[in-house]
Design a protein around this motif. Structure first.
Motif, PDB file in Angstrom:
ATOM      1  N   UNK A  62       0.838  -1.201   0.000  1.00  0.00           N
ATOM      2  CA  UNK A  62       0.000   0.000   0.000  1.00  0.00           C
ATOM      3  C   UNK A  62       0.872   1.251   0.000  1.00  0.00           C
ATOM      4  N   UNK A  63       1.969   1.231   0.762  1.00  0.00           N
ATOM      5  CA  UNK A  63       2.920   2.346   0.784  1.00  0.00           C
ATOM      6  C   UNK A  63       3.444   2.622  -0.621  1.00  0.00           C
ATOM      7  N   UNK A  64       3.833   1.569  -1.346  1.00  0.00           N
ATOM      8  CA  UNK A  64       4.386   1.751  -2.686  1.00  0.00           C
ATOM      9  C   UNK A  64       3.326   2.230  -3.675  1.00  0.00           C
ATOM     10  N   UNK A  65       2.098   1.705  -3.551  1.00  0.00           N
ATOM     11  CA  UNK A  65       1.014   2.201  -4.409  1.00  0.00           C
ATOM     12  C   UNK A  65       0.749   3.683  -4.125  1.00  0.00           C
ATOM     13  N   UNK A  66       0.763   4.061  -2.841  1.00  0.00           N
ATOM     14  CA  UNK A  66       0.553   5.470  -2.482  1.00  0.00           C
ATOM     15  C   UNK A  66       1.669   6.343  -3.037  1.00  0.00           C
ATOM     16  N   UNK A  67       2.917   5.861  -2.940  1.00  0.00           N
ATOM     17  CA  UNK A  67       4.042   6.612  -3.487  1.00  0.00           C
ATOM     18  C   UNK A  67       3.911   6.782  -4.996  1.00  0.00           C
ATOM     19  N   UNK A  68       3.440   5.733  -5.683  1.00  0.00           N
ATOM     20  CA  UNK A  68       3.244   5.829  -7.138  1.00  0.00           C
ATOM     21  C   UNK A  68       2.224   6.912  -7.464  1.00  0.00           C
ATOM     22  N   UNK A  69       1.118   6.927  -6.715  1.00  0.00           N
ATOM     23  CA  UNK A  69       0.120   7.973  -6.910  1.00  0.00           C
ATOM     24  C   UNK A  69       0.678   9.351  -6.607  1.00  0.00           C
ATOM     25  N   UNK A  70       1.526   9.417  -5.581  1.00  0.00           N
ATOM     26  CA  UNK A  70       2.121  10.702  -5.223  1.00  0.00           C
ATOM     27  C   UNK A  70       3.010  11.242  -6.335  1.00  0.00           C
ATOM     28  N   UNK A  71       3.803  10.353  -6.945  1.00  0.00           N
ATOM     29  CA  UNK A  71       4.664  10.811  -8.034  1.00  0.00           C
ATOM     30  C   UNK A  71       3.841  11.258  -9.242  1.00  0.00           C
TER      31      UNK A  71
ATOM     32  N   UNK B  28       0.947  12.660  -8.964  1.00  0.00           N
ATOM     33  CA  UNK B  28       0.447  13.977  -8.558  1.00  0.00           C
ATOM     34  C   UNK B  28       1.505  15.067  -8.770  1.00  0.00           C
ATOM     35  N   UNK B  29       2.759  14.762  -8.454  1.00  0.00           N
ATOM     36  CA  UNK B  29       3.824  15.741  -8.647  1.00  0.00           C
ATOM     37  C   UNK B  29       4.002  16.085 -10.124  1.00  0.00           C
ATOM     38  N   UNK B  30       3.924  15.068 -10.985  1.00  0.00           N
ATOM     39  CA  UNK B  30       4.018  15.310 -12.429  1.00  0.00           C
ATOM     40  C   UNK B  30       2.838  16.159 -12.909  1.00  0.00           C
ATOM     41  N   UNK B  31       1.641  15.864 -12.396  1.00  0.00           N
ATOM     42  CA  UNK B  31       0.455  16.638 -12.768  1.00  0.00           C
ATOM     43  C   UNK B  31       0.586  18.090 -12.307  1.00  0.00           C
ATOM     44  N   UNK B  32       1.079  18.271 -11.077  1.00  0.00           N
ATOM     45  CA  UNK B  32       1.274  19.622 -10.574  1.00  0.00           C
ATOM     46  C   UNK B  32       2.263  20.412 -11.421  1.00  0.00           C
ATOM     47  N   UNK B  33       3.342  19.758 -11.847  1.00  0.00           N
ATOM     48  CA  UNK B  33       4.317  20.420 -12.712  1.00  0.00           C
ATOM     49  C   UNK B  33       3.714  20.827 -14.041  1.00  0.00           C
TER      50      UNK B  33
ATOM     51  N   UNK C 274       0.285  15.473  -1.659  1.00  0.00           N
ATOM     52  CA  UNK C 274       1.125  14.282  -1.475  1.00  0.00           C
ATOM     53  C   UNK C 274       1.292  13.978   0.008  1.00  0.00           C
ATOM     54  N   UNK C 275       1.521  14.999   0.816  1.00  0.00           N
ATOM     55  CA  UNK C 275       1.706  14.768   2.260  1.00  0.00           C
ATOM     56  C   UNK C 275       0.440  14.194   2.880  1.00  0.00           C
ATOM     57  N   UNK C 276      -0.728  14.644   2.410  1.00  0.00           N
ATOM     58  CA  UNK C 276      -1.996  14.129   2.936  1.00  0.00           C
ATOM     59  C   UNK C 276      -2.175  12.657   2.551  1.00  0.00           C
ATOM     60  N   UNK C 277      -1.875  12.336   1.293  1.00  0.00           N
ATOM     61  CA  UNK C 277      -1.992  10.945   0.825  1.00  0.00           C
ATOM     62  C   UNK C 277      -1.045  10.041   1.605  1.00  0.00           C
ATOM     63  N   UNK C 278       0.199  10.513   1.793  1.00  0.00           N
ATOM     64  CA  UNK C 278       1.182   9.705   2.512  1.00  0.00           C
ATOM     65  C   UNK C 278       0.732   9.460   3.951  1.00  0.00           C
TER      66      UNK C 278
END
Length: 307
Positions: free
Chosen positions: A41-50, A52-57, A83-87
């Motif tokens: 779940x941690x790795x899936x969340x990290x994938x979603x976070x990355x 999100x960062x690409x989308x924000x950029x 990202x911090x909220x998701x993490x």
């Protein structure tokens, strides 16, 4: 706006986390290890976070419009905060819940005992590659700052976020490996639960650090002290006697707003004032290239006389 180094680190982390997440989840299905579930779940969340960062950029590069006259540069800060909220929620709180559930019903790993160890070792290698990429890209802009100072003072959020996520992922993998290893050695599932709880606490702490740092960026941070000194020095000259007061604000990581009240000669004409302002703006943009908006107010410095 340059986000190349941040994007390379994000893409490397995204590729690693997708592969790791799938592998961990398969390992959980075979072993029912709570540490493996928390890590997947941690790795899936990290994938979603990355993602999100690409989308924000991408969204931050939208041109300014009537509703957002200063542009969309802060989109990068907003998505970093998400990202911090998701993490915190998907990663940390889920791991803590799973640890509590496992403590209620501890059970040993009875089948496919070698799978979680192999998966975790492979994941450490892949996360290590991602972390190495983030360190390499960060070193291009970190200068002589310490890592703590870099994370706290960086105006571009992507690299600090990826650095903290990758560092947390590596520590989490070691904790998971310890919990799984002790469970295999003792046949006591509480070790697996303890490893899961440790991962949850770790993710909550990292999420809190990210939230605090990105909150400051969202509120609006001034230029760095070296840039402030350059701007202040560049404003003086060619009709500008001194700087009465100076304000700066980051509209995005590579977009800086400068507003200043400048002292001019008492006998200056409108034409000479306009020329002085134009020259000062040119000097500031040369000294600090990320300055894209400048508002200067000419004035006379008033001395306070004592009775």
């Amino acid at each position: 706006m340059s986000t190349g180094g941040g994007n390379r680190a994000i893409i490397a982390a995204l590729a690693a986390n997708i592969g790791i997440a799938v592998t961990k989840f398969v390992a959980f299905g075979l072993t029912s290890s709570s540490s493996m579930l928390a890590e997947s779940v941690h790795s899936f969340a990290d994938s979603g976070n990355q993602a999100l960062l690409l989308l924000g950029g991408k969204r931050s590069r939208q041109p300014a419009d009537a509703a957002h006259p200063f542009g969309h540069g802060r989109e990068r800060y907003l998505y970093a905060f998400i990202v911090s909220i998701v993490l915190f929620s998907v990663g940390g709180l889920f791991a803590l819940y799973e640890a509590w559930h496992k403590f209620q019903d501890p059970h040993a790993i009875d089948s496919w005992k070698w799978v979680p160890v192999v998966v975790l070792l492979a994941a450490i290698a892949m996360e290590g590659y991602s972390f190495r990429t983030a360190i390499k890209e960060s070193n291009h802009i970190r200068g002589d700052q310490s890592w703590v100072s870099f994370v706290r003072n960086a105006k571009a959020p992507e690299l600090p976020v990826v650095l903290l996520e990758d560092a947390g992922a590596l520590i989490g993998l070691v904790l998971a490996l310890f919990g799984v290893g002790m469970t295999l050695a003792t046949h006591d599932g509480r070790w697996d639960a303890a490893g899961t709880a440790s991962i949850g606490v770790l993710l909550v702490v990292i999420a809190a650090i990210l939230a605090i740092e990105t909150r400051s960026l969202l509120l609006g941070e001034a230029a760095t002290k070296p840039d402030l000194a350059k701007i202040d020095a560049a404003l003086v000259g060619d009709g500008v006697v001194s700087v009465i007061h100076l304000r700066t604000l980051h509209l995005g990581p590579e977009e800086l707003l400068v507003a200043a009240k400048i002292e001019i000669e008492p006998a200056a004409t409108a034409e000479s004032i306009a020329a002085a302002i134009n020259a000062a703006e040119a000097r500031v943009r040369t000294a600090v290239p990320i300055v894209n908006l400048i508002y200067l107010e000419p004035d006379l410095r008033r001395t306070v006389t004592q009775a």
